[in-house]
Design an enzyme around this catalytic site. Structure first.
Site, PDB file in Angstrom:
ATOM      1  N   LYS A 126       0.822  -1.212   0.000  1.00 36.80           N
ATOM      2  CA  LYS A 126       0.000   0.000   0.000  1.00 36.80           C
ATOM      3  C   LYS A 126       0.859   1.266   0.000  1.00 36.80           C
ATOM      4  O   LYS A 126       1.907   1.341   0.633  1.00 36.80           O
ATOM      5  CB  LYS A 126      -0.920   0.005   1.219  1.00 36.80           C
ATOM      6  CG  LYS A 126      -1.914  -1.142   1.268  1.00 36.80           C
ATOM      7  CD  LYS A 126      -2.924  -1.063   0.142  1.00 36.80           C
ATOM      8  CE  LYS A 126      -3.892  -2.230   0.178  1.00 36.80           C
ATOM      9  NZ  LYS A 126      -4.803  -2.206   1.318  1.00 36.80           N
ATOM     10  N   CYS A 657      -4.464  -8.577   2.870  1.00 37.53           N
ATOM     11  CA  CYS A 657      -3.640  -8.709   1.666  1.00 37.53           C
ATOM     12  C   CYS A 657      -2.800  -7.465   1.444  1.00 37.53           C
ATOM     13  O   CYS A 657      -3.234  -6.357   1.710  1.00 37.53           O
ATOM     14  CB  CYS A 657      -4.516  -8.968   0.436  1.00 37.53           C
ATOM     15  SG  CYS A 657      -5.736  -7.702   0.087  1.00 37.53           S
ATOM     16  N   HIS A 708      -2.433 -11.985  -8.392  1.00 38.16           N
ATOM     17  CA  HIS A 708      -2.339 -10.760  -9.174  1.00 38.16           C
ATOM     18  C   HIS A 708      -1.434 -10.920 -10.387  1.00 38.16           C
ATOM     19  O   HIS A 708      -1.270  -9.979 -11.167  1.00 38.16           O
ATOM     20  CB  HIS A 708      -1.852  -9.610  -8.292  1.00 38.16           C
ATOM     21  CG  HIS A 708      -2.823  -9.273  -7.200  1.00 38.16           C
ATOM     22  ND1 HIS A 708      -2.823  -9.921  -5.986  1.00 38.16           N
ATOM     23  CD2 HIS A 708      -3.850  -8.392  -7.147  1.00 38.16           C
ATOM     24  CE1 HIS A 708      -3.790  -9.437  -5.230  1.00 38.16           C
ATOM     25  NE2 HIS A 708      -4.432  -8.523  -5.910  1.00 38.16           N
TER      26      HIS A 708
END
Length: 767
Positions: A126, A657, A708
C-alpha cells in the site's frame, strides 16, 4: 497573486479507457503502439479538462501505465535482473514483467507455457495510508542506476505543445529508497550517492527542456524517520538544490511535526504542505521558510469526495495571502489519483447527496474559485460561494445523515460483545473435532472468476431486462458450478464464489442504510484494477440479511464445509468514501454492529466457518508509529464486536492482503480470529519472519499463489513456500490458500493453479 497548480490527476480515463486498453494488450488483442496511442489520448483529455481552470502550472509525469513508483524504478534504471528479457532494459515488456510477472498472455510469449516470457512479479504493497498499491523497488549489492527519461520527456513535450507552463513531477530520491526493500544484506541508504548522480543528470536534462519548476515528492517527511534518513534528505538537497531548475519539495498525507523545520530549511525553492491534514503547521512553516521561498498549501482534500467549505477556506487563507502575496501557491492536498474524475458523469446519483460532493474536476474548480476570490475579490465569485454555503449547511443538518437510534446503539456497546466464551486453544480442539479437517487444509479466499456472463447478468438485472427470480436462478447456477469445480479439485473448505457481488465493499454498502452509489466514480487500486467505492454519507444499519440465502444454498450442494463470506467493518470503512463529520471510530462501530447481525444469522443458518475480511486493517494506520495504538484499539475492537458473538465451535477466519503487517502482529493476534490468511507469495514468505520472535497462537494461511499475476505456480514452488512457513509456524496451524480472491483471474488459470495447490497440500501431508 496566489498561483494555482495540482500535484497529479487521475490517469484511468472517465470510462476506464486505460484499464480496458491494458487488459487487451496483455491478452494480445492490442499492439504496443495502440496501447501507447490510448495513453497519449488520455493525457490529452486530462490536460483539456484542466485548461479552463486558470491554473498557473500544469503537471506532467503524473500519468503511468501501471504505477508511478514502478515508473521511478525504470526512470533511474533500477530493473530486477530476472525481468530483463529483451535487448532493451527499459522496454515495455520488461516493465510489465516487473508489474505482473508477464507482459502478455502465454499465447503471445515464447512457448505454450511461457516460461521464457515469465518472471516473478515485484512485491506490491500500500502507498502510505491509501488504497493505492505500488510495486516495491528492489535493491541489492549489485544495484546500479542509469537515467531512462524517455517516457517522462515524452509527456513533457506533449504538454508543452498545449501550454508552456509545465511542472514535471518525480518521486524524490530519499522516498524512493525508503519505499524499497533490500534483497540481500546490503544497506539501501548506501546507494544514495549513486542515485543522486542520476537525479542530477535528470534535472540538468529538464533544464535543457526549458523547465523552470520541478515537483519532487518526498512524502517520507510525514513519517517518523530515523536520524540517518533526515541526514540523507539534507545531503540530497544540498546536491540537487544546485540544479538550474527550481525544486518544489512536496509532502502529503499528514503532518510534518519534527520534520517541519528540516523540510523548510532544505535548499529548495518551495515547499508544499498538506494544509488539510496539518493546518496548524502553516504559521510555523511560514516562519521557518523565510521570505525567499514559495509555500504551496494543499487546501482541497484530494483523498475524499466531499465539497470544500469555500467560505471557511477563504477566511483561513486571507491573512496568509496578505502576508505571502505571490509567494503563496494553492493546490489540492496530494495527487487527485485517489478520487474519481468527474461528478458530472453521474446522472443517476441522488441529487441531494450529489450536491455535497466534488470529484477531481470539481476539486480543481473549487481551487480556481478560491484563487479568484483571493486574487480578484469575493465579489467575482460570490454566487458560487453562496451556493457552496447552502450545500455545506444542507449536509450538516440533513436527517438522512443523522439517526439517533443508531447513535444510541453505538453508545451501548460493552466489552462483553467482543469476547468469545473460551480461549483459542480450547476453541481449536472443539472446532477440529466438529469440522474434522486434514492437516494443511486447503481453501480459497472467497471470490472466483467474474466471467463476462456473470457481469452481463448483473447488468441485465440493473437494466430491468430480467426479473429478480430469473437473476436468482442464474446466480444459483453459477454457485452450483463453482461448488462442483471446487469439489472436483479436492479443496477441503469451499466458498460459494461471490458471483452476486460486484465488489467486496460495494455489495455490502448497497444492502446497508447510510450509503449511496455511483455509476462511474472509479479510482485506481493498482495497474488495471479499478474500484468504485461506496459513499458512506450517514449513520449505518442493516435492514435485512445480506448473504445468508447464497451461503445456505451453496452449503446445501456439498457435504464439505462452505465458508460464509463477509467484509469486515474496518475494510468497509477504509474502502469507502467515508463521512468526515464524525470520528471514524463511531462510523466503524456502526458498521460492526450491522455485520455482527449478519454473522449471527449465518450461524443460525448452519454456516459454521465464517470469513470476515479485513484486507484494509493496516491501511488507515496513522503514518506515525506514536499514533498507532489509538487507531488499533478501536479497529480491533470493531472486528471483535462483529465476529465474537458466535458459538465456540464456529470458526472465524479473516484475511489481509498486501499490507506490511509484521509491526502490528500483536494487534492482529488480539483480533482473536481462529484463522488468518495473508499475502506472502510475492515476498517469498519474508513477511513471516515476525513469527520467529512472536508465537502466533491461531491458524494461519500464508498465501502460496500470487493471484495478481497470470503465472500458474508449480507444485514444487508451493511446497517450498509452505516448508519455509513451517520453519516459523507449527505445521498444525498452517492452511494452504491463494494470497487473495480469484475474481480477476480466468478459470483457465485458476483451475490448474488450484489443482497444483491441492497437490502441494497432499505432498505436505505425506511428508
Amino acid at each position: 497573486m496566489a498561483k494555482l497548480h495540482h500535484l497529479g490527476f487521475p490517469r484511468i480515463g472517465n470510462k476506464r479507457q486505460l484499464k480496458f486498453a491494458l487488459e487487451k494488450f496483455w491478452g494480445g488483442e492490442l499492439s504496443e503502439q495502440q496501447l501507447q496511442t490510448t495513453a497519449a489520448d488520455l493525457r490529452q483529455q486530462n490536460w483539456r479538462d484542466q485548461q479552463d481552470l486558470a491554473l498557473d502550472l500544469y503537471t506532467a509525469g503524473d500519468f503511468s501505465l501501471y504505477d508511478q513508483v514502478l515508473d521511478a524504478s525504470f526512470l533511474v534504471g533500477n530493473i530486477p535482473q530476472r525481468a530483463k528479457q529483451s535487448g532493451q532494459d527499459n522496454s515495455l515488456d520488461n516493465y510489465f514483467r516487473v508489474a505482473r510477472g508477464r507482459s502478455q498472455s502465454q499465447e503471445c510469449c515464447a512457448g505454450s507455457h511461457g516460461h521464457s516470457g515469465e518472471s516473478q512479479a515485484g512485491e506490491m504493497t500500500k502507498w502510505f495510508n491509501t488504497n493505492y498499491h505500488y510495486i516495491v523497488p528492489e535493491f541489492d549489492a549489485q544495484t546500479t542506476f542509469s537515467l531512462n527519461a524517455e517516457q517522462l520527456l515524452l509527456q513533457i513535450e506533449e504538454l508543452q505543445q498545449i501550454n508552456k507552463n509545465v511542472k514535471p513531477v518525480i518521486i524524490g530520491p530519499v522516498t524512493y529508497l525508503w519505499l524499497g526493500k533490500e534483497k540481500d544484506d546490503s544497506q539501501k541508504l548506501a546507494l544514495l550517492p549513486k542515485l543522486l548522480e542520476v537525479y542530477s543528470e535528470l534535472l540538468a536534462l529538464l533544464a535543457e527542456k526549458n523547465i523552470t519548476w520541478v515537483q519532487i515528492d518526498e512524502p517520507v517527511l510525514v513519517l517518523e524517520i530515523p536520524t540517518q534518513w533526515q541526514e540523507a534528505l539534507q545531503s540530497s538537497y544540498n546536491k540537487l538544490g544546485q540544479s538550474k531548475v527550481k525544486l518544489l519539495l512536496t509532502t502529503y498525507f499528514g503532518e510534518l511535526k519534527n520534520n517541519l523545520k528540516l523540510a523548510c530549511e532544505l535548499p529548495v525553492a518551495g515547499l508544499h504542505l498538506d494544509a488539510v491534514n496539518a493546518p496548524h503547521e502553516i504559521d510555523l512553516a511560514i516562519a521557518y521558510l523565510g521570505t525567499d521561498k514559495i509555500l504551496s498549501l494543499g487546501i482541497i482534500n484530494a483523498c475524499n469526495i466531499w465539497k470544500t467549505d469555500l467560505n471557511q477556506t477563504l477566511n483561513q487563507l486571507l491573512p496568509i495571502h496578505q502576508k505571502l502575496q505571490d509567494k503563496l501557491w494553492l493546490a489540492p492536498s496530494s495527487s487527485l489519483l485517489h478520487v474519481p474524475i468527474d461528478l458530472d458523469n453521474e446522472q443517476k446519483l441522488d441529487y441531494e447527496v450529489k450536491s455535497w460532493l466534488a470529484f477531481a474536476v470539481q476539486k480543481l474548480q473549487e481551487l480556481s474559485l478560491i484563487g479568484r476570490a483571493l486574487n480578484e475579490g469575493l465579489a467575482s465569485v460570490e454566487a458560487a460561494f453562496t451556493y457552496n454555503k447552502l450545500c455545506i449547511e444542507s449536509r450538516r443538518q440533513s436527517q438522512r445523515v443523522h439517526k439517533q437510534n443508531i447513535k444510541s446503539k453505538v453508545l451501548n456497546i460493552t466489552p462483553e460483545l467482543g469476547q468469545r466464551k473460551q480461549n483459542i486453544t480450547q476453541r481449536e480442539a472443539l472446532q477440529q473435532s466438529y469440522l474434522n479437517l486434514p492437516s494443511y487444509p486447503t481453501t480459497t479466499i472467497g471470490s472466483f472468476p467474474q466471467t463476462s456472463d456473470i457481469r452481463q447478468l448483473r447488468q441485465a438485472k440493473r437494466l430491468g431486462d430480467i426479473n429478480e427470480e430469473q437473476y436468482k436462478k442464474s446466480i444459483k447456477e453459477s454457485i452450483k458450478f463453482c461448488i462442483n469445480e471446487q469439489d472436483e479439485l479436492g479443496l477441503d473448505v469451499l466458498v460459494h464464489g461471490e458471483a452476486e457481488r460486484n465488489d467486496m465493499v460495494e455489495y455490502f454498502g448497497e444492502l446497508l442504510d447510510g450509503f449511496v452509489f455511483t455509476q462511474f466514480a472509479w479510482v485506481q487500486s493498482y495497474g488495471s484494477r479499478c474500484v468504485k467505492p461506496p459513499i458512506l454519507f450517514g449513520d449505518v444499519s442493516r435492514p435485512k440479511a445480506m448473504t445468508v440465502e447464497w451461503s445456505s444454498y451453496a452449503q446445501s450442494l456439498t457435504e464439505k464445509k462452505v465458508k460464509g463470506m463477509l467484509t469486515g467493518p474496518v475494510t468497509i470503512l477504509n474502502w469507502s468514501f467515508v463521512r468526515d463529520d464524525q470520528p471514524l471510530k463511531t462510523t466503524c462501530m456502526q458498521i460492526a454492529l450491522a455485520i455482527r447481525e449478519e454473522v449471527l444469522d449465518l450461524e443460525k443458518a448452519g454456516i459454521n466457518i465464517i470469513q470476515i475480511d479485513e484486507a484494509a486493517l493496516r491501511e488507515k494506520l496513522p503514518l506515525r508509529r506514536s499514533q498507532w495504538q489509538q487507531y488499533l484499539n478501536w479497529a480491533i475492537s470493531a472486528f471483535r464486536v462483529c465476529a465474537n458473538g458466535v458459538d465456540d465451535k464456529t470458526q472465524i477466519h479473516t484475511h489481509m492482503c498486501y499490507s506490511e503487517f509484521n509491526d502490528i502482529i500483536k494487534a492482529i493476534a488480539q483480533m482473536d480470529a481462529d484463522v488468518i490468511t495473508i499475502e506472502t507469495s510475492r515476498s517469498d514468505m519474508e513477511l513471516l519472519d515476525v513469527f520467529e520472535e512472536f508465537s502466533y497462537p491461531n491458524g494461519i494461511g500464508p498465501g502460496v499463489y500470487d493471484i495478481h499475476s497470470p503465472n500458474i505456480p508449480d507444485v514444487e514452488r508451493m511446497v517450498s513456500l509452505m516448508k519455509k512457513a513451517a520453519l516459523r509456524i507449527p505445521a498444525e496451524q498452517l492452511w494452504v490458500n491463494p494470497d487473495c480472491g480469484l475474481k480477476t483471474r480466468r478459470w483457465e488459470e485458476v483451475k490448474p493453479a488450484l489443482l497444483n495447490m491441492v497437490t502441494a497440500a497432499k505432498k505436505l501431508r505425506a511428508s
